[in-house]
Every structure is written in C-alpha cells, then in structure tokens.
Enzyme design. Structure first.
Site, PDB file in Angstrom:
ATOM      1  N   ALA A  87      65.702 -83.184 -50.365  1.00 24.93           N
ATOM      2  CA  ALA A  87      66.232 -82.795 -49.059  1.00 24.93           C
ATOM      3  C   ALA A  87      65.100 -82.580 -48.058  1.00 24.93           C
ATOM      4  CB  ALA A  87      67.057 -81.515 -49.185  1.00 24.93           C
ATOM      5  N   ASP A  88      65.307 -83.053 -46.855  1.00 28.22           N
ATOM      6  CA  ASP A  88      64.337 -82.798 -45.788  1.00 28.22           C
ATOM      7  C   ASP A  88      64.906 -81.722 -44.861  1.00 28.22           C
ATOM      8  OD1 ASP A  88      66.253 -84.057 -44.192  1.00 28.22           O
ATOM      9  OD2 ASP A  88      65.142 -85.937 -44.061  1.00 28.22           O
TER      10      ASP A  88
END
Length: 137
Positions: A87-88
C-alpha cells in the site's frame, strides 16, 4: 499514566533480551545491543496501549482486504503493516476514507498520516468512536 489492574512480571532476562508479560496482554520482547547494567530503552519503541475490540480489528481487516484487492489467501492480522501489503499513501487515504464512512467518524489528517498498521487503525477508530459517543451524551 495510571494503568489500573495491570500486573507486569519479568519472566526472564538472557542474552540482552528482556521478556515481559503483562496480564491480559501478549508477550513483548524489548532488546538492546549490549547489556551494561540497567538497559536503556532510548533506541527501542516501547508502548503500552489498549487494543481495539476484536470485531473492530476484523472490520478493519475486511476493509483493507477489499480496498487493496487482496487475494483471499493473503493473511492479515492486527500486526500487519500496510507497507507489507504494497500500500502507498494514496491507498492509506482511501482506506481511511472508507473507515470514516463505515464507522461514521472523522479522522484528522494528522492522525491518518501516522497510521501504519491494522492495529493502529483499529485503536484510532475505537478512540474516535468513544469520543463521539461521549460528545453525544
């Protein structure tokens, strides 16, 4: 901070690791590089926190799984960190927005920037839901 009813007992000290068990909490290991008397916890992150309800953690896991389109066989626990899942920061923002809708809460931008794991999100949700309930009383 006063922690009523919390009894902490030292289990063992060996090879530079201090094992501590808190009643009702999981085992925690705090390590340091070299034993030179009483250990300094400066380099270690040490915190005691109240864990969110299991149903809150499960709901967060369900939402994270859906938002990140994770395969069913991907194992998620309360300790799972978003970066481990690929996840960013945009993914984290979308997760927080979905959680705000689901739990009818508002997460401040400052708080959302510090969220890195499922447990941190669940604990924040519990705190905000409780604050909202107290405000409505």
């Amino acid at each position: 901070m006063l922690l009523e009813g919390l009894s902490i007992s030292c289990l063992r000290h060996c090879y530079g690791s201090l094992m501590v068990q808190a009643a009702g909490l999981k085992l925690v290991s705090v390590g340091w590089a070299k034993f030179t008397g009483f250990p300094s916890l400066k380099a270690s992150r040490f915190r005691v926190s109240c864990s969110a309800k299991p149903e809150t953690v499960e709901k967060v896991i369900e939402i994270v799984r859906k938002q990140l389109a994770l395969k069913p066989e991907t194992v998620l626990t309360s300790e799972t960190e978003f970066v481990e899942l690929g996840a960013d920061s945009l993914d984290t923002v979308e997760i927080v927005m979905t959680l705000e809708e689901e739990f009818d809460i508002n997460v401040e931008e400052e708080s959302s920037q510090n969220i890195t794991s499922v447990q941190e999100v669940a604990d924040l949700i519990e705190k905000l839901v409780q604050q909202k309930a107290q405000g409505e009383s």
